[in-house]
Design a protein around this motif. Structure first.
Motif, PDB file in Angstrom:
ATOM      1  N   GLU A  56       0.822  -1.214   0.000  1.00 53.71           N
ATOM      2  CA  GLU A  56       0.000   0.000   0.000  1.00 53.71           C
ATOM      3  C   GLU A  56       0.855   1.262   0.000  1.00 53.71           C
ATOM      4  O   GLU A  56       0.608   2.227   0.737  1.00 53.71           O
ATOM      5  CB  GLU A  56      -0.961   0.012   1.203  1.00 53.71           C
ATOM      6  CG  GLU A  56      -2.093  -1.003   1.071  1.00 53.71           C
ATOM      7  CD  GLU A  56      -3.179  -0.784   2.103  1.00 53.71           C
ATOM      8  OE1 GLU A  56      -2.910  -0.116   3.137  1.00 53.71           O
ATOM      9  OE2 GLU A  56      -4.303  -1.266   1.892  1.00 53.71           O
ATOM     10  N   TYR A 205     -12.865  12.075  -0.201  1.00 53.57           N
ATOM     11  CA  TYR A 205     -11.683  11.203  -0.227  1.00 53.57           C
ATOM     12  C   TYR A 205     -12.045   9.784   0.189  1.00 53.57           C
ATOM     13  O   TYR A 205     -11.653   8.806  -0.465  1.00 53.57           O
ATOM     14  CB  TYR A 205     -10.602  11.780   0.686  1.00 53.57           C
ATOM     15  CG  TYR A 205      -9.447  10.840   0.955  1.00 53.57           C
ATOM     16  CD1 TYR A 205      -8.809  10.158  -0.085  1.00 53.57           C
ATOM     17  CD2 TYR A 205      -8.982  10.639   2.255  1.00 53.57           C
ATOM     18  CE1 TYR A 205      -7.750   9.309   0.168  1.00 53.57           C
ATOM     19  CE2 TYR A 205      -7.920   9.791   2.515  1.00 53.57           C
ATOM     20  CZ  TYR A 205      -7.305   9.127   1.473  1.00 53.57           C
ATOM     21  OH  TYR A 205      -6.252   8.280   1.726  1.00 53.57           O
ATOM     22  N   ALA A 206     -12.821   9.652   1.268  1.00 54.80           N
ATOM     23  CA  ALA A 206     -13.233   8.321   1.732  1.00 54.80           C
ATOM     24  C   ALA A 206     -14.051   7.602   0.661  1.00 54.80           C
ATOM     25  O   ALA A 206     -13.890   6.398   0.439  1.00 54.80           O
ATOM     26  CB  ALA A 206     -14.034   8.449   3.026  1.00 54.80           C
ATOM     27  N   TYR A 208     -13.918   8.129  -2.683  1.00 54.35           N
ATOM     28  CA  TYR A 208     -13.042   7.751  -3.793  1.00 54.35           C
ATOM     29  C   TYR A 208     -12.161   6.550  -3.420  1.00 54.35           C
ATOM     30  O   TYR A 208     -11.890   5.674  -4.244  1.00 54.35           O
ATOM     31  CB  TYR A 208     -12.151   8.924  -4.176  1.00 54.35           C
ATOM     32  CG  TYR A 208     -12.828   9.978  -5.024  1.00 54.35           C
ATOM     33  CD1 TYR A 208     -13.658   9.640  -6.085  1.00 54.35           C
ATOM     34  CD2 TYR A 208     -12.627  11.339  -4.771  1.00 54.35           C
ATOM     35  CE1 TYR A 208     -14.273  10.613  -6.857  1.00 54.35           C
ATOM     36  CE2 TYR A 208     -13.234  12.316  -5.542  1.00 54.35           C
ATOM     37  CZ  TYR A 208     -14.061  11.939  -6.585  1.00 54.35           C
ATOM     38  OH  TYR A 208     -14.664  12.894  -7.354  1.00 54.35           O
ATOM     39  N   ARG A 209     -11.732   6.517  -2.178  1.00 47.17           N
ATOM     40  CA  ARG A 209     -10.886   5.395  -1.740  1.00 47.17           C
ATOM     41  C   ARG A 209     -11.691   4.093  -1.708  1.00 47.17           C
ATOM     42  O   ARG A 209     -11.210   3.045  -2.137  1.00 47.17           O
ATOM     43  CB  ARG A 209     -10.311   5.709  -0.357  1.00 47.17           C
ATOM     44  CG  ARG A 209      -9.361   4.646   0.165  1.00 47.17           C
ATOM     45  CD  ARG A 209      -8.665   5.090   1.440  1.00 47.17           C
ATOM     46  NE  ARG A 209      -7.856   4.025   2.001  1.00 47.17           N
ATOM     47  CZ  ARG A 209      -7.052   4.168   3.043  1.00 47.17           C
ATOM     48  NH1 ARG A 209      -6.953   5.341   3.645  1.00 47.17           N
ATOM     49  NH2 ARG A 209      -6.352   3.133   3.498  1.00 47.17           N
ATOM     50  N   GLU A 210     -12.906   4.165  -1.215  1.00 51.54           N
ATOM     51  CA  GLU A 210     -13.769   2.981  -1.150  1.00 51.54           C
ATOM     52  C   GLU A 210     -14.058   2.447  -2.544  1.00 51.54           C
ATOM     53  O   GLU A 210     -14.107   1.224  -2.762  1.00 51.54           O
ATOM     54  CB  GLU A 210     -15.077   3.343  -0.439  1.00 51.54           C
ATOM     55  CG  GLU A 210     -16.064   2.197  -0.315  1.00 51.54           C
ATOM     56  CD  GLU A 210     -15.602   1.103   0.634  1.00 51.54           C
ATOM     57  OE1 GLU A 210     -16.074  -0.036   0.481  1.00 51.54           O
ATOM     58  OE2 GLU A 210     -14.765   1.399   1.510  1.00 51.54           O
ATOM     59  N   ILE A 214      -9.067   6.258  -5.825  1.00 49.74           N
ATOM     60  CA  ILE A 214      -7.789   6.617  -5.214  1.00 49.74           C
ATOM     61  C   ILE A 214      -7.232   5.377  -4.528  1.00 49.74           C
ATOM     62  O   ILE A 214      -7.915   4.758  -3.706  1.00 49.74           O
ATOM     63  CB  ILE A 214      -7.970   7.765  -4.204  1.00 49.74           C
ATOM     64  CG1 ILE A 214      -8.411   9.041  -4.928  1.00 49.74           C
ATOM     65  CG2 ILE A 214      -6.682   8.009  -3.435  1.00 49.74           C
ATOM     66  CD1 ILE A 214      -8.765  10.191  -3.995  1.00 49.74           C
ATOM     67  N   SER A 215      -5.994   5.013  -4.869  1.00 50.02           N
ATOM     68  CA  SER A 215      -5.423   3.783  -4.333  1.00 50.02           C
ATOM     69  C   SER A 215      -3.898   3.886  -4.309  1.00 50.02           C
ATOM     70  O   SER A 215      -3.312   4.897  -4.700  1.00 50.02           O
ATOM     71  CB  SER A 215      -5.853   2.584  -5.187  1.00 50.02           C
ATOM     72  OG  SER A 215      -5.396   2.732  -6.524  1.00 50.02           O
ATOM     73  N   ILE A 219      -2.727   6.943  -1.279  1.00 50.03           N
ATOM     74  CA  ILE A 219      -3.422   6.836   0.013  1.00 50.03           C
ATOM     75  C   ILE A 219      -2.602   7.433   1.154  1.00 50.03           C
ATOM     76  O   ILE A 219      -3.089   8.310   1.880  1.00 50.03           O
ATOM     77  CB  ILE A 219      -3.827   5.375   0.294  1.00 50.03           C
ATOM     78  CG1 ILE A 219      -4.935   4.952  -0.680  1.00 50.03           C
ATOM     79  CG2 ILE A 219      -4.288   5.208   1.742  1.00 50.03           C
ATOM     80  CD1 ILE A 219      -5.316   3.485  -0.588  1.00 50.03           C
ATOM     81  N   PRO A 220      -1.350   6.983   1.372  1.00 46.83           N
ATOM     82  CA  PRO A 220      -0.591   7.619   2.469  1.00 46.83           C
ATOM     83  C   PRO A 220      -0.335   9.100   2.236  1.00 46.83           C
ATOM     84  O   PRO A 220      -0.271   9.879   3.188  1.00 46.83           O
ATOM     85  CB  PRO A 220       0.723   6.818   2.507  1.00 46.83           C
ATOM     86  CG  PRO A 220       0.804   6.099   1.208  1.00 46.83           C
ATOM     87  CD  PRO A 220      -0.602   5.858   0.780  1.00 46.83           C
ATOM     88  N   ASP A 223      -3.619  10.745   3.253  1.00 43.45           N
ATOM     89  CA  ASP A 223      -3.786  10.602   4.698  1.00 43.45           C
ATOM     90  C   ASP A 223      -2.957  11.657   5.429  1.00 43.45           C
ATOM     91  O   ASP A 223      -3.424  12.316   6.367  1.00 43.45           O
ATOM     92  CB  ASP A 223      -3.355   9.207   5.153  1.00 43.45           C
ATOM     93  CG  ASP A 223      -4.379   8.125   4.811  1.00 43.45           C
ATOM     94  OD1 ASP A 223      -5.524   8.473   4.446  1.00 43.45           O
ATOM     95  OD2 ASP A 223      -4.023   6.934   4.905  1.00 43.45           O
TER      96      ASP A 223
END
Length: 255
Positions: A56, A205-206, A208-210, A214-215, A219-220, A223
């Motif tokens: 990740e 953001y949450a 798009y990540r789900e 965004i991957s 991600i970091p 964050d």
């Protein structure tokens, strides 16, 4: 104050790196530069018949990898950047986390994943950075930290940038954090430069990540960026050097 973070692809492209250093040298405000160098570290590891390991977007750092990243980050890359800034009339000073106790960290506890000698930041020495800036020096921080017991640690450069911006903000400064990488911003489709998300808040953001929009290594980065905003950093912008210079890129907001 400005905290500028430049990533591996910027460092690997001489023309882009020169443009980023021109941008940094041209800042009117006191400025701190934070750099990574993962791509170069990967090249050196492979030349030594070692395979880089990432989960990740975060590196697994064993003993051999720690030796390589220390050599690459705190040595060749850091001093190359300092030399290039000196050529631009910018009186830069290169620092690892151990120099002047600039960045204190602790070895990441082993959980579901053992990251090896990865460091989680405990404290950034804001008074040191402030003193250097007041002397007219511009710190150049690499992502090697220490635990005050003689152990060097590999710490994510985005985290270093975030924690540095937070520490300076908590010391009473108005801080802008710029993340400079090879893309024009955070994109819905990595193959479409026109798909830049110009504004991003934690809820979006949450989402798009789900959805997987965004991957990986983004991600970091995000964050850390949202953590900085929540801690009082005035603004965070993510984009290419061209986007940063023109006022474009992805701008983060708290809500």
């Amino acid at each position: 104050m400005v905290v500028l973070k430049i990533g591996g692809n910027v460092l690997n492209n001489p023309a882009t790196l020169h443009e980023a250093l021109d941008y940094f040298a041209g800042q009117v405000e006191p400025a701190v530069l934070v750099h990574g160098g993962g791509r170069r570290a990967d090249e050196v590891l492979r030349s030594m018949n070692q395979q880089p390991r990432m989960i990740e977007g975060r590196r697994i750092t064993d003993h051999a990898t720690l030796d390589v990243v220390t050599m690459v980050y705190a040595g060749s890359i850091n001093k190359h950047i300092v030399g290039q800034l000196q050529a631009r009339g910018t009186n830069a000073i290169g620092l690892s986390g151990a120099d002047g106790n600039a960045i204190l960290a602790t070895k990441r506890p082993v959980g579901k994943i053992d990251y090896g000698f990865a460091g989680d930041v405990v404290a950034v020495n804001a008074p040191l950075l402030d003193a250097l800036l007041r002397l007219g020096l511009r710190p150049v921080l690499c992502p090697i930290t220490h635990d005050r017991h003689g152990q060097l640690l590999n710490t994510n450069a985005d985290t270093i940038a975030n924690e540095t911006a937070r520490a300076l903000a908590e010391a009473g400064h108005t801080v802008r954090l710029d993340y400079c990488f090879e893309f024009p911003g955070v994109m819905r489709d990595v193959n479409d430069p026109e798909s830049v998300i110009d504004r991003l808040d934690p809820g979006k953001y949450a989402e798009y990540r789900e959805d997987g929009v965004i991957s990986g290594g983004m991600i970091p980065k995000l964050d850390n960026a949202f953590s900085a905003i929540a801690a009082g950093v005035d603004s965070v912008v993510i984009g290419s050097i061209q986007a940063l210079r023109s006022g474009d890129g992805t701008r983060l907001r708290a809500s």
